[in-house]
Write a protein that holds these residues in place. Structure first.
Motif, PDB file in Angstrom:
ATOM      1  N   GLY A 215       3.780  -7.955  -2.081  1.00 56.97           N
ATOM      2  CA  GLY A 215       4.139  -7.119  -3.217  1.00 56.97           C
ATOM      3  C   GLY A 215       4.505  -5.675  -2.739  1.00 56.97           C
ATOM      4  N   ARG A 218       6.999  -2.202  -4.672  1.00 58.45           N
ATOM      5  CA  ARG A 218       6.579  -1.074  -5.773  1.00 58.45           C
ATOM      6  C   ARG A 218       5.159  -0.899  -5.904  1.00 58.45           C
ATOM      7  NH1 ARG A 218       7.752  -3.167 -11.629  1.00 58.45           N
ATOM      8  NH2 ARG A 218       5.613  -4.250 -11.900  1.00 58.45           N
ATOM      9  N   ILE A 220       1.405   0.070  -5.808  1.00 57.22           N
ATOM     10  CA  ILE A 220       0.187  -0.091  -4.776  1.00 57.22           C
ATOM     11  C   ILE A 220       0.606  -0.525  -3.505  1.00 57.22           C
ATOM     12  CG2 ILE A 220      -2.167  -0.656  -4.197  1.00 57.22           C
ATOM     13  CD1 ILE A 220      -3.013  -0.875  -7.097  1.00 57.22           C
ATOM     14  N   GLY A 221       1.674  -1.732  -3.617  1.00 52.34           N
ATOM     15  CA  GLY A 221       1.945  -2.197  -2.348  1.00 52.34           C
ATOM     16  C   GLY A 221       3.090  -1.300  -1.522  1.00 52.34           C
ATOM     17  N   LEU A 261      10.047 -13.145  -0.339  1.00 57.99           N
ATOM     18  CA  LEU A 261       9.197 -14.103  -0.130  1.00 57.99           C
ATOM     19  C   LEU A 261       8.314 -14.202  -1.455  1.00 57.99           C
ATOM     20  CD1 LEU A 261       7.347 -16.099   2.063  1.00 57.99           C
ATOM     21  CD2 LEU A 261       5.617 -14.313   1.861  1.00 57.99           C
ATOM     22  N   ALA A 291       0.216  -8.314  -3.616  1.00 60.33           N
ATOM     23  CA  ALA A 291       1.071  -9.175  -4.926  1.00 60.33           C
ATOM     24  C   ALA A 291       0.111  -9.767  -5.902  1.00 60.33           C
ATOM     25  CB  ALA A 291       2.025 -10.275  -4.224  1.00 60.33           C
ATOM     26  N   GLY A 292       0.403  -9.338  -7.180  1.00 59.57           N
ATOM     27  CA  GLY A 292      -0.288  -9.741  -8.299  1.00 59.57           C
ATOM     28  C   GLY A 292       0.290  -9.524  -9.433  1.00 59.57           C
ATOM     29  N   VAL A 340      -6.850  -8.170  -2.600  1.00 58.55           N
ATOM     30  CA  VAL A 340      -6.859  -7.232  -3.890  1.00 58.55           C
ATOM     31  C   VAL A 340      -7.420  -7.957  -5.131  1.00 58.55           C
ATOM     32  CG1 VAL A 340      -5.470  -5.715  -5.052  1.00 58.55           C
ATOM     33  CG2 VAL A 340      -4.732  -5.718  -2.867  1.00 58.55           C
ATOM     34  N   SER A 341      -8.573  -7.308  -5.290  1.00 59.09           N
ATOM     35  CA  SER A 341      -9.268  -7.936  -6.565  1.00 59.09           C
ATOM     36  C   SER A 341      -8.918  -6.838  -7.694  1.00 59.09           C
ATOM     37  CB  SER A 341     -11.034  -7.993  -6.305  1.00 59.09           C
ATOM     38  OG  SER A 341     -11.480  -8.398  -7.479  1.00 59.09           O
ATOM     39  N   TYR A 355      -6.578 -13.259 -15.780  1.00 56.79           N
ATOM     40  CA  TYR A 355      -6.502 -12.027 -14.678  1.00 56.79           C
ATOM     41  C   TYR A 355      -7.984 -12.071 -14.240  1.00 56.79           C
ATOM     42  CZ  TYR A 355      -5.546  -7.676 -12.638  1.00 56.79           C
ATOM     43  OH  TYR A 355      -5.043  -6.732 -11.785  1.00 56.79           O
ATOM     44  N   GLY A 386      -9.818   0.503  -9.853  1.00 57.11           N
ATOM     45  CA  GLY A 386     -10.030   0.558 -11.348  1.00 57.11           C
ATOM     46  C   GLY A 386      -8.728   0.816 -11.831  1.00 57.11           C
ATOM     47  N   PHE A 387      -8.724   1.992 -12.656  1.00 52.24           N
ATOM     48  CA  PHE A 387      -7.488   2.525 -13.255  1.00 52.24           C
ATOM     49  C   PHE A 387      -6.541   3.208 -12.348  1.00 52.24           C
ATOM     50  CE2 PHE A 387      -4.801   5.060 -15.606  1.00 52.24           C
ATOM     51  CZ  PHE A 387      -4.166   4.556 -16.463  1.00 52.24           C
ATOM     52  N   THR A 390      -0.002   3.368 -12.395  1.00 49.82           N
ATOM     53  CA  THR A 390       1.342   2.851 -11.563  1.00 49.82           C
ATOM     54  C   THR A 390       2.004   2.281 -12.844  1.00 49.82           C
ATOM     55  OG1 THR A 390       0.045   0.640 -11.762  1.00 49.82           O
ATOM     56  CG2 THR A 390       0.097   1.589  -9.650  1.00 49.82           C
ATOM     57  N   MET A 392       2.141  -0.775 -13.745  1.00 50.40           N
ATOM     58  CA  MET A 392       1.159  -1.751 -14.506  1.00 50.40           C
ATOM     59  C   MET A 392       0.253  -1.025 -15.337  1.00 50.40           C
ATOM     60  SD  MET A 392      -1.400  -4.336 -12.636  1.00 50.40           S
ATOM     61  CE  MET A 392      -0.560  -5.696 -12.120  1.00 50.40           C
ATOM     62  N   THR A 393      -0.268   0.097 -15.100  1.00 47.66           N
ATOM     63  CA  THR A 393      -1.121   0.767 -16.000  1.00 47.66           C
ATOM     64  C   THR A 393      -0.358   1.751 -17.067  1.00 47.66           C
ATOM     65  OG1 THR A 393      -1.578   2.090 -14.312  1.00 47.66           O
ATOM     66  CG2 THR A 393      -3.386   0.750 -14.859  1.00 47.66           C
TER      67      THR A 393
HETATM   68  P1  NAD Z   1       3.077  -3.886  -9.607  1.00 46.63           P
HETATM   69  O1  NAD Z   1       3.042  -4.824 -10.877  1.00 46.63           O
HETATM   70  O2  NAD Z   1       3.696  -2.446  -9.787  1.00 46.63           O
HETATM   71  O3  NAD Z   1       3.383  -4.456  -8.307  1.00 46.63           O
HETATM   72  C1  NAD Z   1       3.188  -5.834  -7.784  1.00 46.63           C
HETATM   73  C2  NAD Z   1       4.377  -6.167  -6.999  1.00 46.63           C
HETATM   74  O4  NAD Z   1       3.984  -7.627  -6.635  1.00 46.63           O
HETATM   75  C3  NAD Z   1       5.633  -6.158  -7.259  1.00 46.63           C
HETATM   76  O5  NAD Z   1       6.683  -5.596  -6.596  1.00 46.63           O
HETATM   77  C4  NAD Z   1       5.876  -7.852  -7.625  1.00 46.63           C
HETATM   78  O6  NAD Z   1       7.275  -8.021  -7.482  1.00 46.63           O
HETATM   79  C5  NAD Z   1       5.113  -8.271  -6.536  1.00 46.63           C
HETATM   80  N1  NAD Z   1       4.959  -9.607  -6.794  1.00 46.63           N
HETATM   81  C6  NAD Z   1       4.739 -10.395  -8.098  1.00 46.63           C
HETATM   82  N2  NAD Z   1       4.774 -11.768  -8.159  1.00 46.63           N
HETATM   83  C7  NAD Z   1       5.122 -11.940  -6.610  1.00 46.63           C
HETATM   84  C8  NAD Z   1       5.164 -13.315  -5.890  1.00 46.63           C
HETATM   85  N3  NAD Z   1       4.960 -14.118  -6.523  1.00 46.63           N
HETATM   86  N4  NAD Z   1       5.314 -13.059  -4.565  1.00 46.63           N
HETATM   87  C9  NAD Z   1       5.617 -12.032  -4.001  1.00 46.63           C
HETATM   88  N5  NAD Z   1       5.428 -10.661  -4.682  1.00 46.63           N
HETATM   89  C10 NAD Z   1       5.084 -10.713  -6.136  1.00 46.63           C
HETATM   90  O7  NAD Z   1       1.693  -3.643  -9.635  1.00 46.63           O
HETATM   91  P2  NAD Z   1       0.388  -2.712  -9.024  1.00 46.63           P
HETATM   92  O8  NAD Z   1      -0.062  -1.869 -10.098  1.00 46.63           O
HETATM   93  O9  NAD Z   1       1.090  -2.042  -7.734  1.00 46.63           O
HETATM   94  O10 NAD Z   1      -0.569  -3.778  -8.610  1.00 46.63           O
HETATM   95  C11 NAD Z   1      -0.696  -4.272  -6.980  1.00 46.63           C
HETATM   96  C12 NAD Z   1      -2.252  -4.938  -6.869  1.00 46.63           C
HETATM   97  O11 NAD Z   1      -3.244  -4.349  -7.534  1.00 46.63           O
HETATM   98  C13 NAD Z   1      -1.949  -6.498  -7.915  1.00 46.63           C
HETATM   99  O12 NAD Z   1      -2.787  -7.167  -7.336  1.00 46.63           O
HETATM  100  C14 NAD Z   1      -3.063  -5.971  -9.248  1.00 46.63           C
HETATM  101  O13 NAD Z   1      -3.614  -6.861 -10.025  1.00 46.63           O
HETATM  102  C15 NAD Z   1      -3.793  -4.979  -8.422  1.00 46.63           C
HETATM  103  N6  NAD Z   1      -4.570  -4.072  -9.343  1.00 46.63           N
HETATM  104  C16 NAD Z   1      -3.827  -3.038 -10.083  1.00 46.63           C
HETATM  105  C17 NAD Z   1      -4.494  -2.025 -10.580  1.00 46.63           C
HETATM  106  C18 NAD Z   1      -3.863  -0.918 -11.420  1.00 46.63           C
HETATM  107  O14 NAD Z   1      -4.322  -0.205 -12.045  1.00 46.63           O
HETATM  108  N7  NAD Z   1      -2.622  -0.861 -11.226  1.00 46.63           N
HETATM  109  C19 NAD Z   1      -5.800  -2.279 -11.099  1.00 46.63           C
HETATM  110  C20 NAD Z   1      -6.539  -3.439 -10.193  1.00 46.63           C
HETATM  111  C21 NAD Z   1      -5.969  -4.238  -9.604  1.00 46.63           C
END
Ligand code: NAD
Length: 449
Positions: A215, A218, A220-221, A261, A291-292, A340-341, A355, A386-387, A390, A392-393
Motif C-alpha cells: 500500500g 500514497r 501512510i504507506g 501486487l 495496505a488497508g 497496521v491495526s 473494519y 488514530g486520526f 490522509t 482516508m480521513t
Molecule cells: P490510503 O487509502 O490512503 O492508502 C492505502 C493504500 O493501500 C492505497 O495506496 C491502496 O491502493 C493500497 N491497497 C488497497 N488495497 C490493496 C491491495 N489489495 N493490495 C495492495 N495494496 C492495496 O490509506 P491510509 O490512510 O494511508 O491507510 C494506511 C493503513 O493505515 C491502512 O491499513 C489503514 O487501515 C490504516 N489506518 C489509517 C488511519 C488513518 O487515519 N488514515 C487510521 C487507522 C489505521
C-alpha cells in the motif's frame, strides 16, 4: 517528508489568526500545540532530562542517557523526565511516583517527554510487586492526559531478566525520548530480556536492509517508504496495479523498486518471492503490511462484498503473506514484521463492523504469531493509528472529522510521518527485544482503551 494530503485543519488555522486566538482565550478553548518533529541534526529533546528513581535500572539509565543534557531538579524548561520505578515493590512505595513527579511536572517545557520504567508485572513473581507495577499504567496514562503543550507520557516494562547494560531497551528509549514519537502518548511497551547491539549509526539503523511496504502508493504507506529509506533501507514499494503512476513516484522518490501486487491475489506470495529472489540475493529483512481499505456501512445495510473485501485485504492477506514468506525463507531470520491495526480495532466504530473486526484480528495475529516467529528471531509488532491526516480521513464527514481530531490529549490529528516513525522504531535491528507489542499512534485519543 511528503506533505500530508488530509483535509485542512480549519480549527487550528482559526486559532492561529489574531481574532481566533483572542476568542479562544476568552472562551477557554483548547489550543493544539505545534508538535516538535524529527529533523536530522537537531537534538532529540527540546531541553535537558531529569532522571529519578531507585530501582535496578537507574544507574545503567544514567550511562545510557549520558549524551542527553542532564537537568537539575530546579530547571524550569525540562525536555524530559525519566523515572525508574522498578524499585517500587508494594503499594506504599507508589508514593515514590508522587515525590518525584509532583514538583517536577510543572517544569516541563513544550513537546516534553515523560517515561516511566517498570518491571513487567506478570514476570515479577510476587503479588505485592505485581500490583504496584500494574498501577504504573494508570499513573502514566493519567499524566499523559494532564500534560500540556504537546507533552507525551509512556510506560516501558522491562523484563526482570533484561541484560544489565539495558542495551535491549535503548532503541525504545531513544524513540520515546525524541521528536519521532510526537504523536504517541499513553502507551505501554514491554521489552523482553535480550540484549541488543547498537547500530553503527542511530541515524541510519536500516543500512543494508531490504524492506517491503504494501500500500505504498500514497498516504501512510508512501511516508513509511520514505522514512525506512531515510533510515538506510532499500524499499520495495508494492500496491495494486491500478496505483501504477503514484506507486512509481513513491519508488523513484525513495530510490526503491515498485512492484504491482494485489495482496489478496492467490499468487501474491509467489510474486513477491520471485521479485525478492531475482533482485535481492540477501533476502527480505522487513515486511510492513500497510495496505488497508474501508468499506463502511451499518451492519444492517452491509452487503457481503464489503465484509469480505475488508477482512481479505486488512487481515487475511497479512496473515497469509507472513506465513508464506517465513516458510519459504524469503523473510530472513532476525527479520521484522510490522502490521497496521487501528484504534477502531480496539474501541470498535459505528459503521465499521468489518473494519473493526479486521483490525482487532491484526492485534490477535501479532499476539498469536510472536512466540512462533521468535524461534527464528523474527519480531512482529503493530501500530494502531488514530486520526491521521490522509485521504482516508479527509473523506470523513466534517463534524465526525473534527471530533476525531480534537478528542485526544494532543488535540489534533497526527501526520503520516508519526505512524512511519513508529514503524521504523519496530524495524530497527536494535529493537530485537520488542515483539508482540501494539503501539497506538493516536495522540492518546479518548476513543478506545
Ligand atoms: P490510503 O487509502 O490512503 O492508502 C492505502 C493504500 O493501500 C492505497 O495506496 C491502496 O491502493 C493500497 N491497497 C488497497 N488495497 C490493496 C491491495 N489489495 N493490495 C495492495 N495494496 C492495496 O490509506 P491510509 O490512510 O494511508 O491507510 C494506511 C493503513 O493505515 C491502512 O491499513 C489503514 O487501515 C490504516 N489506518 C489509517 C488511519 C488513518 O487515519 N488514515 C487510521 C487507522 C489505521
Amino acid at each position: 517528508m511528503a506533505a500530508t494530503k488530509g483535509a485542512p485543519d480549519l480549527y487550528s488555522q482559526f486559532l492561529s489568526s489574531a481574532p481566533g486566538a483572542f476568542l479562544a482565550k476568552q472562551a477557554g478553548l483548547p489550543k493544539p500545540e505545534t508538535l516538535r518533529r524529527y529533523q536530522p541534526g537537531e537534538p532529540p529533546l527540546a531541553g535537558p532530562v531529569l532522571i529519578g528513581g531507585s530501582g535496578r535500572l537507574v544507574e545503567p539509565l544514567r550511562v545510557l542517557l549520558s549524551d542527553y543534557p542532564a537537568a537539575s531538579p530546579h530547571d524550569d524548561k525540562l525536555g524530559g523526565l525519566v523515572f525508574d520505578a522498578t524499585g517500587i515493590e508494594n503499594i506504599e512505595q507508589l508514593e515514590q511516583l508522587y515525590q518525584f513527579f509532583q514538583p517536577a511536572v510543572r517544569n516541563l517545557g513544550p513537546s516534553s517527554r515523560v517515561v516511566v520504567l517498570g518491571t513487567t508485572p506478570e514476570e515479577t513473581g510476587d503479588i505485592e510487586e505485581h500490583i504496584a507495577q500494574r498501577a504504573l499504567e494508570g499513573f502514566t496514562r493519567s499524566v499523559g492526559k494532564e500534560l500540556r503543550r504537546g507533552g507525551t507520557a509512556q510506560l516501558v516494562y522491562v523484563s526482570p531478566d533484561a541484560a544489565p547494560d539495558l542495551s535491549g531497551v535503548e532503541s525504545t528509549l531513544r524513540f520515546l525520548l525524541s521528536a519521532k514519537s510526537a504523536f504517541v502518548s499513553g502507551q505501554v511497551i514491554a521489552v523482553g530480556k535480550d540484549g541488543s547491539t547498537a547500530p553503527a549509526s542511530w541515524d541510519r539503523p536500516l543500512e543494508g536492509k531490504v524492506a517491503l511496504v504494501t500500500g505504498a502508493a500514497r498516504g501512510i504507506g508512501a511516508t513509511i517508504a520514505e522514512v525506512l529509506s531515510r533510515d538506510g533501507a532499500h524499499v520495495i514499494c508494492a500496491d495494486i496495479p491500478a496505483a501504477g503512476e503514484a506507486l512509481s513516484q513513491t519508488a523513484n522518490k525513495v530510490g526503491g523498486t515498485s512492484l504491482a501486487l494485489d495482496v489478496t491475489a492467490p499468487d501474491a506470495a509467489e510474486v513477491l518471492e520471485k521479485h525478492v529472489k531475482e533482485r535481492h540475493s540477501g533476502g527480505l529483512d522487513i515486511v510492513v503490511h500497510n495496505a488497508g481499505i474501508t468499506r463502511d456501512k451499518l451492519l444492517a445495510n452491509m452487503d457481503d462484498g464489503r465484509w469480505n473485501s475488508v477482512i481479505g485485504v486488512n487481515l487475511a492477506a497479512p496473515h497469509r503473506l507472513t506465513t508464506a514468506l517465513v516458510k519459504s525463507g524469503t523473510l530472513n531470520d532476525g527479520g521484522r514484521v510490522i502490521d497496521v491495526s487501528s484504534i477502531a480495532g480496539i474501541a470498535g466504530n459505528r459503521g465499521q463492523t468489518n473494519y473493526g473486526t479486521s483490525k482487532a484480528g491484526v492485534i490477535g495475529l501479532v499476539h498469536a504469531e510472536a512466540p512462533e516467529l521468535a524461534k527464528k528471531d523474527i519480531t512482529i509488532n503493530a501500530v494502531a493509528p488514530g486520526f491521521i491526516e490522509t485521504a482516508m480521513t479527509a473523506a470523513i464527514p466534517f463534524a465526525t472529522r473534527e471530533a476525531g481530531r480534537r478528542m485526544s490529549s494532543l488535540l489534533q490529528g497526527g501526520q503520516t510521518v508519526d505512524v512511519a516513525e513508529t514503524i521504523a522504531y519496530f524495524a530497527s535491528p536494535a529493537s530485537n527485544a520488542v515483539t508482540g507489542q501494539i503501539v497506538r499512534v493516536c495522540g492518546q485519543s479518548l476513543i478506545g482503551a
